[in-house]
Design an enzyme around this catalytic site. Sequence first.
Site, short mmCIF file in Angstrom:
data_model
loop_
_atom_site.label_atom_id
_atom_site.label_comp_id
_atom_site.label_asym_id
_atom_site.label_seq_id
_atom_site.Cartn_x
_atom_site.Cartn_y
_atom_site.Cartn_z
N SER A 1 66.04 20.77 12.66
CA SER A 1 66.45 19.73 13.60
C SER A 1 65.29 19.19 14.41
CB SER A 1 67.48 20.34 14.55
OG SER A 1 67.74 19.47 15.62
N TYR B 1 69.82 25.82 21.17
CA TYR B 1 70.10 25.45 19.77
C TYR B 1 68.79 25.12 19.04
CZ TYR B 1 70.96 22.09 16.05
OH TYR B 1 70.92 21.41 14.87
N LYS C 1 66.68 27.02 15.70
CA LYS C 1 66.16 26.39 14.48
C LYS C 1 64.67 26.67 14.31
CE LYS C 1 69.91 24.48 12.90
NZ LYS C 1 70.46 24.74 11.58
C1 UD1 Z 1 71.47 16.98 19.54
C2 UD1 Z 1 70.17 17.59 19.09
C3 UD1 Z 1 70.03 17.37 17.62
C4 UD1 Z 1 71.17 18.02 16.92
C5 UD1 Z 1 72.45 17.39 17.39
C6 UD1 Z 1 73.58 18.13 16.75
C7 UD1 Z 1 68.54 17.51 20.87
C8 UD1 Z 1 67.48 16.73 21.54
N1 UD1 Z 1 69.10 16.93 19.81
O1 UD1 Z 1 71.31 15.57 19.37
O2 UD1 Z 1 68.85 17.94 17.16
O3 UD1 Z 1 71.05 17.92 15.53
O4 UD1 Z 1 72.52 17.51 18.81
O5 UD1 Z 1 74.72 18.13 17.49
O6 UD1 Z 1 68.87 18.59 21.27
N2 UD1 Z 1 75.78 10.63 24.49
C9 UD1 Z 1 76.58 10.01 25.44
N3 UD1 Z 1 77.89 10.38 25.50
C10 UD1 Z 1 78.46 11.32 24.68
C11 UD1 Z 1 77.63 11.94 23.71
C12 UD1 Z 1 76.30 11.57 23.64
O7 UD1 Z 1 76.11 9.15 26.20
O8 UD1 Z 1 79.65 11.62 24.82
C13 UD1 Z 1 74.37 10.23 24.37
C14 UD1 Z 1 73.36 11.34 24.59
O9 UD1 Z 1 73.00 11.44 25.95
C15 UD1 Z 1 72.20 10.90 23.69
C16 UD1 Z 1 72.88 10.18 22.53
O10 UD1 Z 1 74.18 9.81 23.02
O11 UD1 Z 1 71.38 9.97 24.37
C17 UD1 Z 1 73.07 11.04 21.30
O12 UD1 Z 1 73.68 12.27 21.66
P1 UD1 Z 1 74.25 13.30 20.57
O13 UD1 Z 1 74.99 12.58 19.54
O14 UD1 Z 1 74.96 14.39 21.30
O15 UD1 Z 1 72.97 13.88 19.87
P2 UD1 Z 1 71.64 14.52 20.49
O16 UD1 Z 1 71.91 15.21 21.76
O17 UD1 Z 1 70.59 13.48 20.46
#
Ligand code: UD1
Length: 326
Positions: free
Chosen positions: A116, A140, A144
Amino acid sequence: MKILLFGGAGYIGTHVALAFQERGDTVGIYDNFSSGLRENLLEGSIVYEGDILDRTRLQEVLAQKWDAVVHLAAFKAAGESMTRPEKYAQNNITGSLNLITECVAAGVKNFVLSSSAAVYGEPVYLPIDEQHPTNPENYYGYTKLAIERHLQWFDTLKGLKFAALRYFNAAGYDPEGKMTGLEHSPANLIPVVMEAAVGKREALKIFGDDYDTEDGTGVRDYVHVTDLADAHVRAVDYLVKNQKSLTVNLGSESGLSVLEILEASRKISGQKIPAEFTGRRPGDPAKLVATSKMANSLLGWYPKYSSLDSIIASTWNVYHRHFPGH
Ligand code: UD1
């Protein structure tokens, strides 16, 4: 070839299974079905119910001589890993060590790891290449990185060749619509947006509006799961041919903000999709974007389905099918 997928009934694993099966490989699926979906199992794949913490079961299944193993069995909620690290330590680290040890004992030569972008942590520079420092911001990501390091040792000491595939944000569904199982209680942005679109949750909560990005919301590199699946097939072929380990990023090389994802989802679904701003989620970097040049040159891998429209449309198709009123 005979390929055994650990965690092969999960969201990414089922797409990987499809890619191997489509090119004629024999596919085994080893899964404990804690989050994997039986409805996504493909006809023709051999299914082994089992846990990676169960050494006896691992020995039984690995004894059936596999050309390569793909390891996707992991808990993946970065937020939860910060409050329940022991759960992630046991499954992701202990389970992976069991698996690696039993693979070596069974004479498996080729091992592909679902790794990841979370191994990098807060970026020091962008785009992120494979030489970027690894300082995971969440537990997490640490799990990895720990597995990658164990694999390096088992390569040096036991000759196990591995491909560590560092996915950026996996998204989308098989464009041909063969995969229809929805993840239960998703925490990732796109499935959360889709649940808000079909009324399964009240609104999307946007985590933070004051990041140092163009529109103030978090920017990520979304890569289509079918493109990721293709990289696994290429990684196995690379290992078999070159007998050399590799660690590569898999990303689309373009950054999309939360608001861009929301807007595209509103347009493609035709739904209003309620959304509200809330505070930042701890451990979330402002911006993560990959360079995938190493995967381009070593694996000949180029994403084909990772445009914003293709990711959102393929996901909406599946949600729309499950919630036809929308
Ligand atoms: C995280 C991990 C990634 C992993 C993935 C699996 C990190 C940096 N990245 O991705 O390696 O494979 O989880 O689950 O740890 N967001 C919102 N509202 C929500 C959900 C997300 O605003 O309800 C935003 C987050 O703040 C982020 C983006 O959407 O900016 C993507 O979030 P998400 O889909 O959870 O993935 P990551 O956190 O980037």
